[in-house]
Design an enzyme around this catalytic site. Structure first.
Site, mmCIF file in Angstrom:
data_model
loop_
_atom_site.group_PDB
_atom_site.id
_atom_site.type_symbol
_atom_site.label_atom_id
_atom_site.label_comp_id
_atom_site.label_asym_id
_atom_site.label_seq_id
_atom_site.Cartn_x
_atom_site.Cartn_y
_atom_site.Cartn_z
ATOM 1 N N LYS A 1 0.245 3.442 -2.836
ATOM 2 C CA LYS A 1 -0.973 4.245 -3.033
ATOM 3 C C LYS A 1 -0.712 5.753 -3.149
ATOM 4 O O LYS A 1 -1.221 6.393 -4.071
ATOM 5 C CB LYS A 1 -1.979 3.939 -1.925
ATOM 6 C CG LYS A 1 -2.557 2.516 -2.047
ATOM 7 C CD LYS A 1 -3.305 2.123 -0.791
ATOM 8 C CE LYS A 1 -3.897 0.719 -0.933
ATOM 9 N NZ LYS A 1 -4.472 0.253 0.335
ATOM 10 N N TYR B 1 -3.301 -2.862 -10.456
ATOM 11 C CA TYR B 1 -3.213 -2.538 -9.027
ATOM 12 C C TYR B 1 -2.382 -3.595 -8.275
ATOM 13 O O TYR B 1 -1.498 -3.254 -7.482
ATOM 14 C CB TYR B 1 -4.626 -2.429 -8.439
ATOM 15 C CG TYR B 1 -4.629 -2.335 -6.943
ATOM 16 C CD1 TYR B 1 -4.198 -1.187 -6.292
ATOM 17 C CD2 TYR B 1 -5.031 -3.428 -6.150
ATOM 18 C CE1 TYR B 1 -4.163 -1.111 -4.905
ATOM 19 C CE2 TYR B 1 -5.001 -3.366 -4.767
ATOM 20 C CZ TYR B 1 -4.560 -2.204 -4.149
ATOM 21 O OH TYR B 1 -4.516 -2.139 -2.776
ATOM 22 N N TYR C 1 -4.921 4.309 7.785
ATOM 23 C CA TYR C 1 -6.257 3.698 7.840
ATOM 24 C C TYR C 1 -7.000 4.067 9.113
ATOM 25 O O TYR C 1 -7.047 5.217 9.514
ATOM 26 C CB TYR C 1 -6.171 2.164 7.710
ATOM 27 C CG TYR C 1 -5.263 1.721 6.631
ATOM 28 C CD1 TYR C 1 -5.526 2.070 5.302
ATOM 29 C CD2 TYR C 1 -4.136 0.970 6.909
ATOM 30 C CE1 TYR C 1 -4.692 1.654 4.299
ATOM 31 C CE2 TYR C 1 -3.299 0.546 5.909
ATOM 32 C CZ TYR C 1 -3.566 0.902 4.604
ATOM 33 O OH TYR C 1 -2.738 0.505 3.627
ATOM 34 N N VAL D 1 1.176 -3.919 3.712
ATOM 35 C CA VAL D 1 1.014 -5.178 4.447
ATOM 36 C C VAL D 1 2.232 -6.105 4.367
ATOM 37 O O VAL D 1 2.283 -7.108 5.052
ATOM 38 C CB VAL D 1 -0.245 -5.974 4.017
ATOM 39 C CG1 VAL D 1 -1.489 -5.299 4.532
ATOM 40 C CG2 VAL D 1 -0.279 -6.179 2.518
ATOM 41 N N SER E 1 0.799 -1.236 0.000
ATOM 42 C CA SER E 1 0.000 0.000 0.000
ATOM 43 C C SER E 1 0.822 1.272 0.000
ATOM 44 O O SER E 1 0.264 2.355 -0.153
ATOM 45 C CB SER E 1 -0.941 0.019 1.199
ATOM 46 O OG SER E 1 -2.012 -0.841 0.917
HETATM 47 N N1 GLN Z 1 -2.117 -5.376 -2.134
HETATM 48 C C1 GLN Z 1 -2.675 -5.201 -0.845
HETATM 49 C C2 GLN Z 1 -4.174 -5.235 -0.908
HETATM 50 O O1 GLN Z 1 -4.737 -4.622 -1.773
HETATM 51 C C3 GLN Z 1 -2.205 -3.923 -0.256
HETATM 52 C C4 GLN Z 1 -2.812 -3.662 1.094
HETATM 53 C C5 GLN Z 1 -1.909 -2.945 2.042
HETATM 54 O O2 GLN Z 1 -0.692 -2.941 1.900
HETATM 55 N N2 GLN Z 1 -2.491 -2.414 3.069
HETATM 56 O O3 GLN Z 1 -4.822 -5.867 -0.110
#
Ligand code: GLN
Length: 587
Positions: free
Chosen positions: A48, A170, A222, A240, A45
């Site tokens: 993002k 993505y 988050y 993650v 993430s």
């Molecule tokens: N690729 C992961 C997902 O979309 C990324 C989530 C994350 O790093 N929080 O679930």
């Protein structure tokens, strides 16, 4: 340490929970790191905010905002909440918003959108990044929740590409391989207004950086974003796979890698390390301890700061008596609106106590254009009160310098005096004081017997020396020796005029390192040292000098060794005086 390594993407579960790295990159490109900082993992993430930045620049903020809001969701990263009514995701930091943002990236000159995205991430990291195909496939095969989100977005007409296409891009962007140092460089690029501080490449515009950092601050962590802002107080983003970046705008980027995650999906150790670093180094953006340094680094006068121009005794006396009537303000840091105000009030108060003022911008990192009218007002008031004011080193800030001149022009006032460095500005102040409070020394032409190189010689020795010398004159502006010249086997005994010694800097500009006046010598070191010239010497006024060639020196040594011994003794004494004089000049 608690926490679980992510396993909902099966491939991520293979990470060793013990892997741990911390990197820090400062806005000037220094890298600090400890632990597993070169072990690669997937960005997840943390991609993002980068894709959000790319979208902002690719299609503009207004268009992006039609597809995604910037409201903190207070919900988990994979929540399936869209804004009632519009169907827009709450922000680009949760999966829904990130999927929407990714769908906005057109390939534009690249084969696929992912190639353009990777190209952008590589500029951020300062090296070519690639996708971990195993992690990509693993998520592609199991990422049904993200597919569901993408279908909802499609249904709400927030995205208009095929769902499969979008989620593949993505998943691939999330599977970009980085190491801890890459992440710290990415964070530092956001910290230093969008310029990668290691490669010096501008990756983002400044306004984009502000937008990206704002959503990172409010939504980056988050459903623990509020807690994070409260305790760590830095715009941040987690992934993650165990990475976290945090940004201290204007100063540094921090990255931590440690795979075990808390229930929010943030690295447990990552959060702890960021809390500790922020606490120990006082990095919290809201912290009152983080006040910027004062805009005036130091205030000087001509009593404690002198140009490299050597002054006669008479001139020295004037400077000692009236040196306090010069104010030099060495400015520093990033000059904002508040800084401009502070400088104005400090310098203005002294308009009646001083005749000359210099604002030195050498240590200024950036000036906000908001300061143009503020400084302009300062200059005007100072001049109205009868003082004269100059800038030094303003050329490091061409945008400001240009806007400032334009402003003065519009006001119909003459451009402000500006000097390439503080040395020249100080010389101008000294000259002004001497002119105002005394008579400028007429330039005396010395005879050979009056020259300091002949102190202690008998009249016969001086006559013998004279036979071995030539007399030479230079026009004002003439170059006497070029820095590149070699094998110039001669030295000058200066009898009239003034000479500047210049050193060329890497950027092509000149810096004056010394000045010579009558009674001094030029080139003796070079003559004794193969004749290689180090600096360029220029006649500032008409210059007259006796020339001693090394061949003649040898002849003199044969004819009268004692004379040469006296000459060398004198040269040595003059050198010692010059060395001790350096203490009274700037830097
Ligand atoms: N690729 C992961 C997902 O979309 C990324 C989530 C994350 O790093 N929080 O679930």
């Amino acid at each position: 340490m608690s926490g679980e390594v992510a396993s909902y993407i099966p491939e991520l579960a293979t990470a060793d929970p013990g892997w741990f790295g911390i990197s820090m990159v400062t806005a000037d490109g220094s890298v600090y790191e400890v632990g597993d900082t070169r072990r690669e993992f997937t960005i997840q993430s943390i991609s993002k905010p980068l894709t959000f930045a790319l979208a902002l620049e690719a299609i503009g903020g207004e268009e992006v905002r039609k597809h995604v809001d910037v409201e903190p969701s207070g919900e988990a990263f994979n929540s399936i909440t869209l804004q009632p009514g519009t169907g827009r995701p709450l922000n680009p930091m949760v999966n829904a918003g990130a999927i929407a943002t990714t769908s906005l990236i057109e390939p534009l000159g690249f084969d696929q959108p992912i190639d353009r995205i990777l190209n952008e991430y590589s500029a951020f990291a300062g090296r070519d990044l690639s996708v971990d195909e195993a992690v990509f496939s693993s998520e592609n095969e199991t990422g049904h929740r993200n597919r569901a989100i993408a279908h909802l977005l499609r249904n709400a007409e927030v995205v208009d590409h095929e769902v499969e296409e979008i989620v593949e891009t993505y998943f691939r962007q999330c599977a970009t391989l980085v190491d801890c140092r890459d992440l710290a460089t990415i964070a530092a690029t956001l910290a230093s207004t969008g310029v990668n501080p290691v490669t010096k490449e501008r990756v983002l515009r400044e306004d984009t950086v502000r937008n990206v950092l704002s959503v990172m601050a409010s939504c980056g962590m988050y459903d623990s974003a509020g807690d994070w802002l409260y305790s760590v107080g830095l715009p941040a983003k987690s992934g993650v796979a165990g990475g976290i970046i945090a940004v201290l705008p204007g100063q540094l980027g921090i990255a931590v890698y440690s795979p075990p995650l808390d229930p929010h999906g943030n690295s447990v150790r990552g959060v702890k390390v960021c809390e500790d670093i922020s606490d120990e180094l006082h990095l919290h953006v809201m912290s009152p301890a983080r006040r910027p340094p004062p805009p005036v680094r130091v205030e000087r006068s001509c009593l404690n700061s002198r140009s490299k121009r050597l002054r006669s005794q008479n001139e020295q006396k004037i400077l000692a008596k009236y040196g306090h009537r010069v104010k030099v303000l060495e400015l520093q840091g990033e000059l904002s609106f508040a800084a401009g105000e502070l400088i104005t009030s400090s310098a203005l108060n002294r308009a009646d106590e001083t005749d000359f003022a210099v604002l030195d911008f050498n240590a200024v990192r950036a000036i906000d254009l908001i300061d143009v009218p503020i400084f302009s007002h300062l200059v005007e008031s100072y001049e109205e009160a009868g003082g004269e004011i100059a800038f030094s080193d303003i050329d490091r800030h061409p945008l400001f310098a240009e806007a400032f001149s334009r402003h003065r022009d519009e006001d119909g006032v003459h451009p402000v005096r500006s000097f390439a460095d503080l040395d020249l500005a100080l010389e101008w102040c000294e000259h002004g004081l001497i002119e105002k409070y005394g008579d400028l020394d007429p330039d005396p032409e010395l005879s050979l017997a009056q020259h300091a190189a002949t102190i202690g010689m008998s009249p016969d020795q001086i006559a013998l020396l004279a036979k071995h010398l030539d007399y030479r004159e230079y026009e004002a502006g003439e170059v006497i020796y070029e820095a590149s010249e070699t094998r110039v086997h001669e030295m000058l005994l200066v009898t009239a005029g003034k000479i500047s010694i210049l050193l060329r800097s890497d950027d092509g500009s000149h810096r004056r390192v010394a000045t010579l006046s009558p009674g001094m010598t030029l080139g003796e070191v070079a003559m004794l040292n193969n004749g290689d010239r180090i600096g360029t010497s220029v006649a500032d006024t008409r210059v007259a000098a006796y020339v001693l060639e090394s061949g003649d020196l040898e002849a003199l040594r044969g004819a009268d060794p004692a004379l040469v011994a006296i000459l060398f003794e004198n040269l040595l004494r003059m050198m010692a005086i010059r060395a001790s004089n350096l203490r009274n000049t700037v830097h």
